[in-house]
Design an enzyme around this catalytic site. Sequence first.
Site, short mmCIF file in Angstrom:
data_model
loop_
_atom_site.label_atom_id
_atom_site.label_comp_id
_atom_site.label_asym_id
_atom_site.label_seq_id
_atom_site.Cartn_x
_atom_site.Cartn_y
_atom_site.Cartn_z
N HIS A 82 0.97 -1.15 0.55
CA HIS A 82 -0.55 0.20 -0.18
C HIS A 82 0.47 1.05 0.16
O HIS A 82 0.18 2.21 -0.54
CB HIS A 82 -0.94 -0.03 1.48
CG HIS A 82 -2.09 -1.08 1.08
ND1 HIS A 82 -2.13 -2.08 1.80
CD2 HIS A 82 -3.46 -1.04 0.30
CE1 HIS A 82 -3.54 -2.43 0.76
NE2 HIS A 82 -3.66 -1.50 0.25
N ARG A 88 -10.68 3.64 -0.99
CA ARG A 88 -10.11 2.73 0.55
C ARG A 88 -10.64 3.78 1.60
O ARG A 88 -9.57 3.89 1.85
CB ARG A 88 -8.53 2.66 -0.06
CG ARG A 88 -7.72 1.43 -1.21
CD ARG A 88 -6.55 1.25 -1.30
NE ARG A 88 -6.23 0.45 -2.29
CZ ARG A 88 -5.96 0.71 -2.87
NH1 ARG A 88 -5.62 1.82 -4.06
NH2 ARG A 88 -5.51 -0.65 -4.20
N ARG A 133 -15.17 1.21 -1.17
CA ARG A 133 -15.03 0.09 -0.19
C ARG A 133 -14.96 -0.18 1.16
O ARG A 133 -14.82 0.88 2.15
CB ARG A 133 -13.67 -0.62 -0.48
CG ARG A 133 -12.96 -2.59 -0.39
CD ARG A 133 -11.94 -2.23 -0.45
NE ARG A 133 -10.82 -1.52 0.55
CZ ARG A 133 -9.54 -1.89 -0.18
NH1 ARG A 133 -9.32 -2.79 -1.09
NH2 ARG A 133 -8.81 -1.30 0.13
N GLU A 150 -10.63 -11.25 -4.34
CA GLU A 150 -9.23 -10.85 -4.46
C GLU A 150 -8.78 -12.25 -3.77
O GLU A 150 -7.31 -11.82 -3.29
CB GLU A 150 -9.16 -9.53 -3.94
CG GLU A 150 -9.77 -9.17 -2.36
CD GLU A 150 -9.43 -7.66 -2.41
OE1 GLU A 150 -8.39 -7.53 -2.51
OE2 GLU A 150 -10.46 -7.31 -1.10
N ASN A 208 -3.78 -7.29 -7.09
CA ASN A 208 -3.04 -6.78 -5.92
C ASN A 208 -3.61 -8.09 -5.25
O ASN A 208 -2.32 -9.33 -4.26
CB ASN A 208 -3.02 -6.03 -4.62
CG ASN A 208 -2.19 -4.62 -6.01
OD1 ASN A 208 -2.80 -4.58 -7.50
ND2 ASN A 208 -3.56 -3.97 -5.26
N ASP A 209 -4.35 -8.22 -3.82
CA ASP A 209 -4.43 -9.45 -3.44
C ASP A 209 -4.84 -11.24 -4.35
O ASP A 209 -3.75 -11.82 -3.56
CB ASP A 209 -5.14 -9.39 -2.43
CG ASP A 209 -4.96 -8.72 -0.66
OD1 ASP A 209 -4.30 -8.74 -0.42
OD2 ASP A 209 -5.94 -7.29 -0.69
N ARG A 211 2.77 -9.33 -0.99
CA ARG A 211 3.21 -8.70 -2.04
C ARG A 211 4.15 -7.00 -1.06
O ARG A 211 4.30 -7.01 -1.46
CB ARG A 211 1.39 -7.66 -2.01
CG ARG A 211 0.48 -7.33 -1.14
CD ARG A 211 -0.39 -7.13 -1.71
NE ARG A 211 -0.74 -5.91 -1.61
CZ ARG A 211 -2.11 -4.94 -2.15
NH1 ARG A 211 -2.93 -5.67 -1.62
NH2 ARG A 211 -1.74 -4.03 -2.41
N CYS A 230 -9.97 -3.61 -10.16
CA CYS A 230 -9.21 -2.23 -9.42
C CYS A 230 -7.58 -2.56 -8.95
O CYS A 230 -7.51 -1.20 -7.82
CB CYS A 230 -10.33 -1.46 -8.47
SG CYS A 230 -10.31 -3.16 -7.45
#
Length: 577
Positions: free
Chosen positions: A194, A301, A337, A435, A458-459, A469, A506
């Site tokens: 992040h 987020r 989210r 994810e 990403n996840d 990550r 996303c």
Amino acid sequence: MSFSLHGIGVSGGIAIGYAHLTSNARVEVPQYMLDHKYLDEELARFDEAILSTRLELEVLRSHIPLNAPAELSAFLDMHLMFLGDSMIAEEPKRLIRETQCNAEWALAQQMDALVARFEEIDDAYLRSRQEDVVQVVERVLKALLGHPSHLPLDVDFDGERILVAHELSPADMVLFKNVHFAAFVTDLGGSTSHTAILARSMAMPSVMALHTARNLIRDHDLLIVDGREGVVIVNPDEAVLAEYRLRQNQWRIDTDKLKRLKTSKSATLDGTAIELLANIELIGDVDALKAAGAQGVGLFRSEFLFLNRDDLPTEEEQYASYKSVAEALDGKPVTIRTLDLGADKQAPWGHTVADNPALGLRAIRLCLAEPGLFLTQLRAILRASQHGRMRILIPMLANFIELRQTLQRIDEAKASLRKDGLKFDEGIQVGGMIEVPAAALSASFFAEQLDFLSIGTNDLIQYTLAIDRADDSVAHLYDPLHPAVLGLIHTTIRAGVKAGKPVSVCGEMAGDPMLTRLLLGLGLRSFSMHPASLLQVKQQVLKSHLETLTPAAQKLLKNIDPDKTATLLDRMNKAGA
Ligand code: PEP
Ligand code: MG
């Protein structure tokens, strides 16, 4: 002496400026014994360092920029409080007197003792406060060592500054968002952490995973940061500097040229409309979203509202934030989210940090375990939904029970608002993030139950390939092009098409222009990314022919050899370019 360091380029562009080191005073602390006759002098030196640190913090507090987050002041207050505590201001003096050691050593010893005590605390939030103690002590150590302040919050900047840190958390990045740095470099961190995502959203050239930068770079060294190539050049000679100034200019010209695309309709050469949405973390990001001409917010987020503070944002506070985004977007979709705390964005209260936080009580799991917290957020989002086109997005769904419970909680939130006579959009859409591989494999089920899907690559990559990550030691294994990852993305998109439900991506893959054509070929028609990369992605969309991309993407889906994948992708990107 000039030298270069190589890491992972996480955010493009080139910056040239002077190094500004975050404190790492602990490793620099000297130890020596003092003659008895110098003890009073040493005690006075310690008191002076405490005093000058106090003054430094007070100056900072009185120079907080108007647009800085409110929590900055609370953060400085807390540091001032720690500084005044006898454990920091007095106890080291006892050590100096009793053991005749130098002030730096006494303070470092005391810090270690305090950290050890914090480590024993069960409560995760209180335990995490040890970081503040360390930061305060490091500041005093710097004063003792005669270093200039390490503060990342300088008020006067003479020339461009480049932040050099061992590690930065997403919460640190939020604070830096309001302070001007030309670039940042860190020893640790992966490209989809992040922290890296925030760097990209700030369009700030950054290089991570440099391993030794914090030790090798000195305060005020001249640095070139090339965020595309992942290179940092320390004290470059004139010729190198001139070359990079040219490249920097070229980069700026290219970025300016892209701005012309802002108002062009986003569609492929064969006329298929492609939705380009923006990911945002803070309300302030809406300006960048507008500058890029995004068609809405594909991912807000919301957990960033919960970072860098000791308390929880109230329903009113959250409502005000969501409402202001909805109003600013003026009828365009705003996808909020729900809270995705955990893993590298630790909850600032209550929960013990799990041994394996990425697999622990994170995101929707945390919200379902904390019904009060979840209800507050849902009520705030629902209330804000009357001011725009709001959508709710649920992170990290993995199974049916979670989905059922989440939908129940949303119904409960709606019922409580009706009871209170408060308005909301009765038809608000609810979507789920795909994810977790289990969710991707069951995508058709989620597509049936929900209004839309959003793939968090990403996840999804992290969980599919078992790669943390944020861990740079395995960053080379983090592979968006792995056929297993592409297969899961493809399965999800197909499930959406079959159920007639929109699917978007996303995760960071959506903002990588090298992957735009591949994703189009896999059937993706909606992308959500940080605004800084939106126009580059649009440029790719405008040059793409869907007809040729679909068979090309199929080849990549079937291929396991990374070299061949690179060739296929290259061919796909060059076709017709
Ligand atoms: C993702 O996982 O791809 C995503 C968009 O969510 P985050 O990066 O916030 O975990
Ligand atoms: Mg995620």
